[in-house]
Design a protein around this motif. Structure first.
Motif, PDB file in Angstrom:
ATOM      1  N   GLN A  10       0.971  -1.286  -0.062  1.00  0.00           N
ATOM      2  CA  GLN A  10       0.016   0.022   0.004  1.00  0.00           C
ATOM      3  C   GLN A  10       0.923   1.275  -0.041  1.00  0.00           C
ATOM      4  O   GLN A  10       0.648   2.249  -0.862  1.00  0.00           O
ATOM      5  N   LYS A  11       1.809   1.338   0.844  1.00  0.00           N
ATOM      6  CA  LYS A  11       2.745   2.201   1.002  1.00  0.00           C
ATOM      7  C   LYS A  11       3.420   2.775  -0.250  1.00  0.00           C
ATOM      8  O   LYS A  11       3.645   3.756  -0.908  1.00  0.00           O
ATOM      9  N   SER A  12       3.954   1.593  -0.961  1.00  0.00           N
ATOM     10  CA  SER A  12       4.691   1.642  -2.115  1.00  0.00           C
ATOM     11  C   SER A  12       3.956   2.155  -3.492  1.00  0.00           C
ATOM     12  O   SER A  12       4.446   2.852  -4.213  1.00  0.00           O
ATOM     13  N   LEU A  13       2.594   1.741  -3.441  1.00  0.00           N
ATOM     14  CA  LEU A  13       1.518   2.328  -4.389  1.00  0.00           C
ATOM     15  C   LEU A  13       1.411   4.127  -4.400  1.00  0.00           C
ATOM     16  O   LEU A  13       1.496   4.626  -5.316  1.00  0.00           O
ATOM     17  N   LEU A  14       1.359   4.508  -3.001  1.00  0.00           N
ATOM     18  CA  LEU A  14       1.258   5.810  -2.907  1.00  0.00           C
ATOM     19  C   LEU A  14       2.470   6.387  -3.342  1.00  0.00           C
ATOM     20  O   LEU A  14       2.560   7.423  -3.867  1.00  0.00           O
TER      21      LEU A  14
END
Length: 330
Positions: free
Chosen positions: A128-132
């Motif tokens: 999730q963090k990497s997508l942002l």
């Protein structure tokens, strides 16, 4: 004519309520919308069939319970979607997983799941963090309830509350609201069985469907989320979710927050209600009881009505305009 895929988280009814309000304005702009949501649940909430709105029977199955199970296969709902390349825009309330398709996307919401719950699957959380970090998406959010973690990786588009201001008649009634939280449901049921609320100075006490029972005294009623029921309320006690916040504030009903302390979304909402003088965060149940008794006897409710009138409303209409602008300019 533009084609939009509108994907909505199926947890509770708050995401659906907000989405329907926005979609109504989009449909007036002659836009085709495929609305991804569980069909049976949709028609439980929306009694009339919406013209020009194509309901795609799809459940992301993202709930706190599923997230806490930490089974990564259950979280990969994007893989179950049909081919999405035909759409001019994907709108997602409030699931950021959709970014992995690398298609034109805008988010809507005032919290992110991976920031709101403890002890989640580390692999999913890091993804999730990497997508942002990779996509830095735009997100449409209510200006009064923006969490601090909406950082530089989210391009915020702030609007007012996602509804119209409706005012209130105030018939000295209380709503006890647990929402979808099992901890609160069990907690309130125990108190109701003990008769803790029986002597409260309210004409009627409404209970949400999760905690209502015909076994309680005649003072207690099932709350049906109708205009008539909201117009009778003088205050709401319970979980400060975005859905109930919008409904209560639009009817000038102050919220006395009570929630599971592990729920960061509710904690952030309670802080913002307090910050803008829209509610109270008593922290303990005993303090909450004192607040309710004091508020029921003085003129603070009249002052609260004036505060609500000054808020920025019609965020649903403004959000629809922002979405159309996003299609044309990004």
């Amino acid at each position: 004519m533009n084609n939009i895929a509108y994907i909505v988280c199926g947890n509770g009814f708050g995401h659906l309520n907000r989405s329907i309000r926005i979609v109504k304005y989009l449909l007036k702009k002659n836009i085709n919308i495929d609305f991804f949501y569980p069909k049976k649940k949709f028609f439980r909430f929306i009694k009339k069939k919406q013209k020009k709105l194509n309901i795609i029977d799809f459940d992301t199955k993202i709930t706190p319970e599923i997230l806490k199970e930490k089974k990564i296969n259950n979280l990969q709902w994007v893989k179950r979607l049909p081919n999405m390349k035909k759409y001019d825009l994907i709108v997602s309330d409030n699931l950021i997983d959709i970014l992995e398709l690398n298609l034109k996307t805008i988010l809507i919401g005032n919290f992110l799941w991976f920031k709101s719950l403890p002890n989640l699957n580390n692999s999913w959380l890091n993804y999730q963090k990497s997508l942002l970090r990779k996509f830095k998406p735009h997100i449409i959010c209510c200006k009064y309830f923006v969490p601090n973690y909406f950082s530089s990786n989210l391009k915020k588009i702030k609007v007012g509350l996602f509804t119209k201001f409706k005012n209130n008649n105030n018939d000295n009634s209380l709503l006890i609201y647990s929402g979808s939280n099992f901890f609160l449901q069990n907690f309130f049921k125990k108190l109701l069985k003990k008769g803790i609320f029986n002597k409260f100075p309210f004409k009627k006490i409404y209970l949400d469907e999760k905690i209502y029972s015909k076994k309680y005294s005649k003072k207690f009623y099932l709350f049906k989320y109708t205009k008539e029921h909201f117009s009778q309320l003088s205050m709401c006690f319970g979980r400060p979710s975005m859905g109930i916040i919008h409904d209560c504030l639009s009817h000038t009903v102050p919220i006395i927050s009570f929630y599971d302390k592990k729920d960061k979304e509710m904690s952030d909402n309670a802080k913002n209600l307090l910050k803008f003088n829209l509610g109270y965060d008593p922290k303990t149940f005993n303090n909450a009881l004192k607040f309710m008794k004091i508020l029921s006897k003085n003129n603070k409710l009249d002052k609260f009505s004036k505060i609500c009138k000054k808020l920025e409303w019609n965020g649903d209409k403004h959000a629809a305009n922002k979405i159309i602008n996003y299609i044309n300019n990004f």
